[in-house]
Scaffold this motif. Sequence first.
Motif, PDB file in Angstrom:
ATOM      1  N   PRO A  91       0.237   8.037   7.018  1.00  9.79           N
ATOM      2  CA  PRO A  91       0.818   6.973   6.374  1.00  9.79           C
ATOM      3  C   PRO A  91       2.399   6.563   6.230  1.00  9.79           C
ATOM      4  CG  PRO A  91       0.385   8.784   4.575  1.00  9.79           C
ATOM      5  CD  PRO A  91      -0.108   9.091   6.174  1.00  9.79           C
ATOM      6  N   SER A  93       3.843   4.641   4.489  1.00 11.79           N
ATOM      7  CA  SER A  93       4.476   4.648   2.989  1.00 11.79           C
ATOM      8  C   SER A  93       3.605   5.116   1.903  1.00 11.79           C
ATOM      9  CB  SER A  93       5.155   3.140   2.635  1.00 11.79           C
ATOM     10  OG  SER A  93       4.101   2.418   2.303  1.00 11.79           O
ATOM     11  N   ARG A  95       2.537   3.524  -0.373  1.00  7.73           N
ATOM     12  CA  ARG A  95       1.702   2.437  -0.780  1.00  7.73           C
ATOM     13  C   ARG A  95       0.237   2.776   0.153  1.00  7.73           C
ATOM     14  NH1 ARG A  95       2.944  -4.151  -0.535  1.00  7.73           N
ATOM     15  NH2 ARG A  95       0.645  -4.693  -1.083  1.00  7.73           N
ATOM     16  N   ASP A  96       0.336   3.263   1.302  1.00  8.95           N
ATOM     17  CA  ASP A  96      -0.751   3.465   2.107  1.00  8.95           C
ATOM     18  C   ASP A  96      -1.851   4.393   1.459  1.00  8.95           C
ATOM     19  OD1 ASP A  96       0.364   1.542   3.921  1.00  8.95           O
ATOM     20  OD2 ASP A  96       1.207   3.215   5.140  1.00  8.95           O
ATOM     21  N   CYS A  97      -1.343   5.361   0.468  1.00  7.43           N
ATOM     22  CA  CYS A  97      -2.082   6.429   0.022  1.00  7.43           C
ATOM     23  C   CYS A  97      -2.892   5.966  -1.549  1.00  7.43           C
ATOM     24  CB  CYS A  97      -1.083   7.457  -0.102  1.00  7.43           C
ATOM     25  SG  CYS A  97      -0.842   8.251   1.351  1.00  7.43           S
ATOM     26  N   ASP A 100      -3.831  -0.819  -4.107  1.00  5.65           N
ATOM     27  CA  ASP A 100      -2.714  -1.976  -3.702  1.00  5.65           C
ATOM     28  C   ASP A 100      -1.850  -2.177  -5.021  1.00  5.65           C
ATOM     29  OD1 ASP A 100      -1.267  -3.698  -2.625  1.00  5.65           O
ATOM     30  OD2 ASP A 100      -2.790  -5.340  -3.109  1.00  5.65           O
ATOM     31  N   GLU A 105       6.104   1.034  -2.260  1.00  2.15           N
ATOM     32  CA  GLU A 105       6.541   0.573  -1.079  1.00  2.15           C
ATOM     33  C   GLU A 105       7.743   1.426  -0.731  1.00  2.15           C
ATOM     34  OE1 GLU A 105       5.794  -0.481   2.331  1.00  2.15           O
ATOM     35  OE2 GLU A 105       4.839  -1.697   1.076  1.00  2.15           O
ATOM     36  N   ARG A 214      -5.025   8.445   2.876  1.00  2.00           N
ATOM     37  CA  ARG A 214      -5.142   6.990   2.912  1.00  2.00           C
ATOM     38  C   ARG A 214      -6.429   6.427   2.164  1.00  2.00           C
ATOM     39  NH1 ARG A 214      -2.540   3.679   6.510  1.00  2.00           N
ATOM     40  NH2 ARG A 214      -1.134   4.526   8.188  1.00  2.00           N
TER      41      ARG A 214
END
Length: 615
Positions: A91, A93, A95-97, A100, A105, A214
């Motif tokens: 990932p 950042s 945020r990817d894990c 939303d 971020e 992710r």
Amino acid sequence: MRFYFQQFENRRPPPPLPHSPVIELIWQFLVVVALVLGANYLRWRWTSSLNMDALWFAVPLVMAETLSYVGLVLFTFNLWKLRDTPRQAPPASARDCVHDTPDFERPVALDVFITTYSEEEELVRLSIRDAKAMRYPHALDLRVHVLDDGKRAAMRAVAEEEGVNYITRSSNIGFKAGNLRNALENTSGDFIIICDADTRLFPTFAEHTLGYFRDPDVAWVQTPQWFYDIPEGIPLPVYLRGKIGRPGEWLGRAVEKLIGEYPVGRDPFINDPKMFYDIILRRRNWANAAFCCGAGSIHRREAVMQAALRAFALSVDKEVSRYAKDIGDAEIRADFSDAMRTQVILETEFTPYKFHVSEDIYTSIVLHNDVDRRWKSVMHPEVESKMLSPQDLLSWMIQRFKYAGGTLDICFRDNPLFRGRMTPAQRLMYLSTFWSYFGAIWNLMFLAAPIIYFFTGIPPLSSYSESFYWHAVPFIVVNEIAFMFGMWGVWQWEGKASYLSFFSVNLRALWTVLKGEKIKFPVTPKERQEGNFLRLVIPQIVVSALTVAGFVFACFRVFGLGVSEELPSLMVNAVWAANNVLVMLPIIRAATWSPPEEDAAGMEAAAAGAKQGAL
């Protein structure tokens, strides 16, 4: 400071076993045939083979065979298929894990927990440096923490010199689990890598494991443990050539053609965990049932804390209900419960990691059983760290006793099989784990049966007739061939031998749990303990001695006294007894094993040179 293991620093771990759909299909076909033959064998044993004149002997043995067959069915389910979880890109950042969430971020925050109590400070320094050396293709907020339950000034100094955080606490309540809880309260990373004092992370660890997260439902990832200091031994042809010359080399090659490679002097304590991680645990991925094994695992903080909070709330509700259940008036009961709840909350420990000798598998059970969230686990197939193995039988038995006792304690005190939200497949996987430790009970019967026959002349079967061979031999042969394919790429005899020879350790663990005693938290020594440890294998020595003495006595009865009608029974029990003695010998040998005085790296280089010369 020089450590014994520094001569092995250049060793590299083996790759994960490759998956072959063809071999898997052959395994599945053969093991189904084996299970059918096994069921037919048991039908025959119960209905047509019992020695009705000695039911005191016949029934316990057939019960042991039946319970062992149940274990075989569970083990087959465990090994049924291999479906690795696809690895994803690291990932970029946080945020990817997660689902939303714009606020995430930022770089992934990764905590590394290195737990220590009394280990050599310079050993821990090596683990610190390797943790700091992890690479990552994106920005990474990496924080290394030394969790020192030994409260040592020297350990604090090492942490300061290495520029990492030092965490200690005023008491050692909860031992390692308490140490981890205290660290959770003093850190804030999104993910946590758990290390023992000797866990040396590879530079690829974060890069290869964080991608699994992710998927926002992945709670933890376990990586294989690899002991890089295990003696690799000398190839059998090379060893025999040194003993008896060229004929020995030819003999060694012939033996290896039949049984595969057999290094002499390899892993005297059967520490190689490849079968467990690469076969048993890895094949639980398809059922989302791979459990955490502590060191070498990485956890999502959110999962650990959320599950802990839910378990805390359930614990409080359970305690309040225990006091309020006998109050008849509903209004009074509600008022009492409200008043009681505050007091119980103050008195109940919040434990993100259960205060238990097996906190790793306990945490896995809590997360897999979460009633509101389908948390997932992943067994990553590649080795991403290295660690030290027990170097003597005492350390080895301390470790095995903790594993057995901790697992059995969970089974009896907080069994997950009949509650929570586990799927049927997950329940069967955990049942397989519990059942394997109960195997010591029927293994004891398998060890005792030939001894009983040798000394009494009483067989557990009505006769070892042709019918016996028609029912037993096909099952045994097909089962062996099936598991050869099922464990393709792993030397399986050592695993079978250790499972049978562990009987005394597992029985002691079972008895300790049944008595209600807590399994203690001794630290597995990281250096070889000096001394002779034959006292630890007295049960194995007794079994071997009684088996040999019984065989001699039975031979005298059959051949010396002319009781020729016993010959078929003697032949079957002699083969059985030989297997029992052979599986006891490795652990007995381990009790007196010590590393060779010569430099091990030099010995291995010489062996490699001799092997090359032989070729």
